[in-house]
Design a protein around this motif. Structure first.
Motif, mmCIF file in Angstrom:
data_model
loop_
_atom_site.group_PDB
_atom_site.id
_atom_site.type_symbol
_atom_site.label_atom_id
_atom_site.label_comp_id
_atom_site.label_asym_id
_atom_site.label_seq_id
_atom_site.Cartn_x
_atom_site.Cartn_y
_atom_site.Cartn_z
ATOM 1 N N VAL A 21 -15.358 41.527 99.434
ATOM 2 C CA VAL A 21 -14.387 41.449 98.346
ATOM 3 C C VAL A 21 -13.039 41.764 98.975
ATOM 4 C CG1 VAL A 21 -13.625 42.451 96.178
ATOM 5 C CG2 VAL A 21 -16.061 42.162 96.617
ATOM 6 N N CYS A 22 -12.118 40.826 98.910
ATOM 7 C CA CYS A 22 -10.832 40.987 99.575
ATOM 8 C C CYS A 22 -9.697 40.901 98.575
ATOM 9 C CB CYS A 22 -10.648 39.908 100.627
ATOM 10 S SG CYS A 22 -11.899 39.959 101.912
ATOM 11 N N VAL A 23 -8.712 41.772 98.757
ATOM 12 C CA VAL A 23 -7.483 41.718 97.966
ATOM 13 C C VAL A 23 -6.329 41.664 98.958
ATOM 14 C CG1 VAL A 23 -6.020 42.894 96.297
ATOM 15 C CG2 VAL A 23 -8.504 43.041 96.083
ATOM 16 N N ASP A 24 -5.488 40.643 98.849
ATOM 17 C CA ASP A 24 -4.320 40.583 99.721
ATOM 18 C C ASP A 24 -3.123 40.029 98.979
ATOM 19 O OD1 ASP A 24 -4.962 37.613 101.747
ATOM 20 O OD2 ASP A 24 -5.343 37.992 99.662
ATOM 21 N N GLY A 25 -1.992 40.099 99.622
ATOM 22 C CA GLY A 25 -0.744 39.667 99.026
ATOM 23 C C GLY A 25 0.272 40.783 99.107
ATOM 24 N N PHE A 70 -0.898 38.384 93.930
ATOM 25 C CA PHE A 70 -1.955 39.036 94.690
ATOM 26 C C PHE A 70 -3.220 38.220 94.510
ATOM 27 C CE2 PHE A 70 1.081 42.362 94.064
ATOM 28 C CZ PHE A 70 1.061 43.052 95.261
ATOM 29 N N VAL A 71 -3.981 38.071 95.585
ATOM 30 C CA VAL A 71 -5.202 37.270 95.554
ATOM 31 C C VAL A 71 -6.397 38.188 95.766
ATOM 32 C CG1 VAL A 71 -6.473 35.391 96.622
ATOM 33 C CG2 VAL A 71 -3.974 35.289 96.503
ATOM 34 N N ALA A 72 -7.318 38.171 94.820
ATOM 35 C CA ALA A 72 -8.595 38.859 94.969
ATOM 36 C C ALA A 72 -9.642 37.773 95.184
ATOM 37 C CB ALA A 72 -8.918 39.679 93.730
ATOM 38 N N SER A 73 -10.420 37.881 96.250
ATOM 39 C CA SER A 73 -11.421 36.866 96.537
ATOM 40 C C SER A 73 -12.728 37.527 96.963
ATOM 41 C CB SER A 73 -10.921 35.910 97.627
ATOM 42 O OG SER A 73 -10.513 36.623 98.768
ATOM 43 N N TYR A 74 -13.820 36.817 96.740
ATOM 44 C CA TYR A 74 -15.120 37.322 97.160
ATOM 45 C C TYR A 74 -16.091 36.168 97.354
ATOM 46 C CZ TYR A 74 -17.511 36.702 92.644
ATOM 47 O OH TYR A 74 -18.089 36.184 91.522
ATOM 48 N N PHE A 86 -23.149 30.757 100.684
ATOM 49 C CA PHE A 86 -22.187 31.522 99.895
ATOM 50 C C PHE A 86 -21.108 30.610 99.335
ATOM 51 C CE2 PHE A 86 -24.081 34.263 103.010
ATOM 52 C CZ PHE A 86 -24.379 35.400 102.273
ATOM 53 N N VAL A 87 -20.679 30.923 98.120
ATOM 54 C CA VAL A 87 -19.570 30.233 97.467
ATOM 55 C C VAL A 87 -18.444 31.252 97.320
ATOM 56 C CG1 VAL A 87 -18.808 29.122 95.329
ATOM 57 C CG2 VAL A 87 -21.064 28.631 96.240
ATOM 58 N N GLY A 88 -17.210 30.801 97.537
ATOM 59 C CA GLY A 88 -16.058 31.687 97.418
ATOM 60 C C GLY A 88 -15.384 31.546 96.065
ATOM 61 N N TYR A 89 -14.912 32.663 95.537
ATOM 62 C CA TYR A 89 -14.178 32.714 94.275
ATOM 63 C C TYR A 89 -12.863 33.438 94.491
ATOM 64 C CZ TYR A 89 -18.619 31.595 92.032
ATOM 65 O OH TYR A 89 -19.784 30.982 91.660
ATOM 66 N N TYR A 90 -11.863 33.111 93.693
ATOM 67 C CA TYR A 90 -10.604 33.857 93.762
ATOM 68 C C TYR A 90 -10.025 34.053 92.369
ATOM 69 C CZ TYR A 90 -8.013 29.506 93.038
ATOM 70 O OH TYR A 90 -7.526 28.336 92.513
ATOM 71 N N LYS A 91 -9.181 35.066 92.268
ATOM 72 C CA LYS A 91 -8.389 35.322 91.066
ATOM 73 C C LYS A 91 -6.969 35.641 91.518
ATOM 74 C CE LYS A 91 -12.045 37.318 88.188
ATOM 75 N NZ LYS A 91 -12.418 38.488 87.376
ATOM 76 N N CYS A 102 -9.512 46.007 91.835
ATOM 77 C CA CYS A 102 -10.687 45.319 92.376
ATOM 78 C C CYS A 102 -10.736 43.912 91.784
ATOM 79 C CB CYS A 102 -11.969 46.085 92.067
ATOM 80 S SG CYS A 102 -12.485 46.005 90.344
ATOM 81 N N PHE A 103 -11.683 43.123 92.259
ATOM 82 C CA PHE A 103 -11.827 41.743 91.803
ATOM 83 C C PHE A 103 -12.093 41.666 90.309
ATOM 84 C CE2 PHE A 103 -14.071 37.801 90.991
ATOM 85 C CZ PHE A 103 -13.313 36.885 91.703
ATOM 86 N N CYS A 104 -12.765 42.665 89.765
ATOM 87 C CA CYS A 104 -13.184 42.640 88.363
ATOM 88 C C CYS A 104 -12.096 43.051 87.381
ATOM 89 C CB CYS A 104 -14.398 43.541 88.172
ATOM 90 S SG CYS A 104 -15.805 42.994 89.135
#
Length: 103
Positions: A9-13, A19-23, A34-39, A47-49
């Motif tokens: 689970v990554c958060v950057d920006g 800011f991009v949260a991805s996992y 694996f499939v990648g998702y971002y918000k 966190c991503f949630c």
């Protein structure tokens, strides 16, 4: 970029204020791909949630590793950001996300 625990689970920006949260999420019978998702968030999420995302997207393909799936999600998010422009001046809905969440 921060990778949190084994889920990648990554958060950057921020990138143009976003800011991009991805996992990566396992798919398939054995979870071997694996499939990648971002918000995208206008403020750094904890966190991503976290609620309050502007746009949500998913990679169209699966990948062998979590790292590759997260990297693909991050690239998709960068394309999304390019279409949205700087945070704070974005339209109410994303034009490029695979699926969208209203602002």
């Amino acid at each position: 970029m921060e990778c949190i625990d084994d889920m990648y689970v990554c958060v950057d920006g921020p990138e143009q204020g976003w800011f991009v949260a991805s996992y990566a999420c396992p798919v398939g019978e054995l979870g071997e791909r694996f499939v990648g998702y971002y918000k995208l968030y206008p403020r750094r999420p904890g966190c991503f949630c976290d609620a309050g995302e502007h746009a949500v997207g998913v990679t169209p393909h699966s990948f062998r590793t979590q790292q590759d799936a997260v990297a693909a999600a991050r690239r998709a998010a960068a394309g999304e950001i390019a279409g949205l422009g700087p945070a704070g001046r974005a339209p109410a809905q994303s034009a490029n996300a695979t699926f969208r969440v209203a602002a």
